[in-house]
Every structure is written in structure tokens, then in C-alpha cells.
Scaffold this motif. Structure first.
Motif, PDB file in Angstrom:
ATOM      1  N   LEU A 121     -16.738  61.335  -0.108  1.00 50.05           N
ATOM      2  CA  LEU A 121     -17.837  62.292  -0.295  1.00 50.05           C
ATOM      3  C   LEU A 121     -18.217  62.991   1.008  1.00 50.05           C
ATOM      4  CD1 LEU A 121     -20.187  60.193  -2.613  1.00 50.05           C
ATOM      5  CD2 LEU A 121     -18.932  62.271  -3.232  1.00 50.05           C
ATOM      6  N   ARG A 122     -18.059  62.296   2.142  1.00 52.33           N
ATOM      7  CA  ARG A 122     -18.457  62.843   3.437  1.00 52.33           C
ATOM      8  C   ARG A 122     -17.729  64.141   3.754  1.00 52.33           C
ATOM      9  NH1 ARG A 122     -17.554  57.851   6.387  1.00 52.33           N
ATOM     10  NH2 ARG A 122     -19.159  56.658   5.373  1.00 52.33           N
ATOM     11  N   GLY A 123     -18.484  65.141   4.142  1.00 52.65           N
ATOM     12  CA  GLY A 123     -17.905  66.396   4.598  1.00 52.65           C
ATOM     13  C   GLY A 123     -17.391  67.297   3.484  1.00 52.65           C
ATOM     14  N   ARG A 124     -17.631  66.939   2.252  1.00 47.49           N
ATOM     15  CA  ARG A 124     -17.176  67.764   1.127  1.00 47.49           C
ATOM     16  C   ARG A 124     -18.369  68.423   0.462  1.00 47.49           C
ATOM     17  NH1 ARG A 124     -13.092  64.107   1.087  1.00 47.49           N
ATOM     18  NH2 ARG A 124     -11.041  64.882   0.505  1.00 47.49           N
ATOM     19  N   THR A 125     -18.143  69.614  -0.028  1.00 47.56           N
ATOM     20  CA  THR A 125     -19.128  70.271  -0.867  1.00 47.56           C
ATOM     21  C   THR A 125     -18.668  70.071  -2.305  1.00 47.56           C
ATOM     22  OG1 THR A 125     -19.533  71.917   0.851  1.00 47.56           O
ATOM     23  CG2 THR A 125     -20.274  72.443  -1.389  1.00 47.56           C
ATOM     24  N   PRO A 126     -19.370  69.200  -3.044  1.00 50.11           N
ATOM     25  CA  PRO A 126     -18.902  68.891  -4.393  1.00 50.11           C
ATOM     26  C   PRO A 126     -19.115  70.053  -5.364  1.00 50.11           C
ATOM     27  CG  PRO A 126     -20.977  67.773  -3.948  1.00 50.11           C
ATOM     28  CD  PRO A 126     -20.565  68.467  -2.682  1.00 50.11           C
ATOM     29  N   THR A 127     -18.234  70.099  -6.359  1.00 50.84           N
ATOM     30  CA  THR A 127     -18.408  71.065  -7.444  1.00 50.84           C
ATOM     31  C   THR A 127     -19.576  70.604  -8.306  1.00 50.84           C
ATOM     32  OG1 THR A 127     -16.973  69.874  -8.969  1.00 50.84           O
ATOM     33  CG2 THR A 127     -15.900  71.474  -7.485  1.00 50.84           C
ATOM     34  N   ALA A 128     -20.010  71.433  -9.221  1.00 57.36           N
ATOM     35  CA  ALA A 128     -21.101  71.060 -10.130  1.00 57.36           C
ATOM     36  C   ALA A 128     -20.723  69.817 -10.935  1.00 57.36           C
ATOM     37  CB  ALA A 128     -21.437  72.226 -11.055  1.00 57.36           C
TER      38      ALA A 128
END
Length: 187
Positions: A121-128
Motif C-alpha cells: 500500500l505504501r507509496g501507491r495511489t489506490p483506485t476507487a
């Protein structure tokens, strides 16, 4: 196919830290040796799944899954050797189509290293849809998970995942989980 298997039987003696009354719930490499010996006696993937789930449960791992994936003309196919998720988790995971958005199998396809959900999860921009998956997971008490990928030529992938009720941040616990996951997968 998906096979669900249960955890420890009620009243069964526990292995690990709770058996000795220890307050340290982190798994160590030496803790995994009895499971590795026990795996030799398992006659089916269901027995392997029960042995693995029973072993990791006292250390705060609430569910496990192990299987493999490969590309087919119809798309990527997943086959579980065992999956100890509660039935309601599995139903919601499938109904919400989280499998196509779950970072663990996505990252595992491109990583040769063991990693955790919190690291992915770190450093990622998650999708909806990934945010929806994260919120659902947190809502059912998932804090972290460790993924141990096993890569084969041609893009086939083996994967063992252990879901935790605590952050997986102890190097000794991580090494023990990696080793026992590799032995479990190979069994």
C-alpha cells in the motif's frame, strides 16, 4: 476450485506462544520446524491447509490461502490448494470482484520477494475499487497480510498468503513465515 478448511478443533491443544503462556506472539524460525515435520504426514491439500492454519493462528494469523495462477486464453486462472477464509469473507470478496483489484496477487506477479499488504500500500495511489477493498478488509479486522510469491517460467505464479490481526513488522516472524509458507506450498 476453492476448498475451504477449518482451523483448530475446539479444545485442541495449541502450538506456539499461547501454549506456553508467553506474551511474545511473534513467530520465530525455530517455531516453524515442528510444522515442517508435520507437513510430511499430510495426505491432502486440505490436511496441509488445516496444519498450516492451526500453526499460524496462535501468532495472530486469522486466515490463510495457498494456490497458484497461470495465464490461459480466457485470462488469468487461480486455483486454491486451500483457503481458510470464513465463508462470508470469501463470498463478499468474490461478489465485490476484489480479486481483480487486490494488491497482494497484483504485486506478487511482479515481485520475487516476500512482502506485506502494508508495504504494498505504501507509496501507491489506490483506485476507487482498491480503496473499497481496503475499507472492507479493515472493517473485518484485517490489519496486515504477508504474501510469499513463488515464480515459475512462463509467468506462472504460486502464492501463499497469511492474513494477520497485527502489523507484520518483525524480521524474525517474517523469515519464519516465508520459510513455512515455502514448505507448505511445496507440500
Amino acid at each position: 476450485f476453492i476448498t475451504l478448511v477449518g482451523g483448530a478443533a475446539a479444545g485442541a491443544p495449541l502450538a506456539g506462544p499461547t501454549a506456553a503462556g508467553s506474551t511474545d506472539i511473534r513467530m520465530k524460525l525455530a517455531d516453524s520446524l515442528p510444522l515442517i515435520e508435520k507437513l510430511r504426514q499430510c495426505k491432502s491439500s486440505q490436511e496441509v491447509g488445516v496444519a498450516f492454519a492451526d500453526f499460524v493462528a496462535p501468532y495472530g494469523f486469522v486466515a490463510t490461502a495457498c494456490g497458484e495462477s497461470g495465464d490461459t486464453p480466457e485470462g488469468r486462472r487461480w486455483e486454491f490448494f486451500f483457503n481458510t477464509w470464513p465463508a462470508e469473507w470469501l463470498l463478499q470478496y468474490q461478489k465485490s470482484d476484489f480479486v481483480r483489484h487486490d494488491l497482494l496477487p497484483m504485486v506478487a506477479r511482479f515481485s520475487g520477494q516476500t512482502f506485506t499488504w502494508l508495504e504494498a500500500l505504501r507509496g501507491r495511489t489506490p483506485t476507487a475499487k482498491q480503496r473499497e477493498h481496503q475499507e472492507w478488509a479493515k472493517g473485518i479486522g484485517i490489519v496486515d497480510a504477508i504474501a510469499v510469491p513463488i515464480h515459475y517460467p512462463g509467468g506462472d505464479l504460486g502464492l501463499c498468503v497469511s492474513i494477520a490481526n497485527h502489523p507484520i513488522d518483525d524480521a524474525f516472524e517474517r523469515a519464519a513465515l516465508q520459510m513455512v509458507s515455502l514448505f507448505t506450498y511445496q507440500r
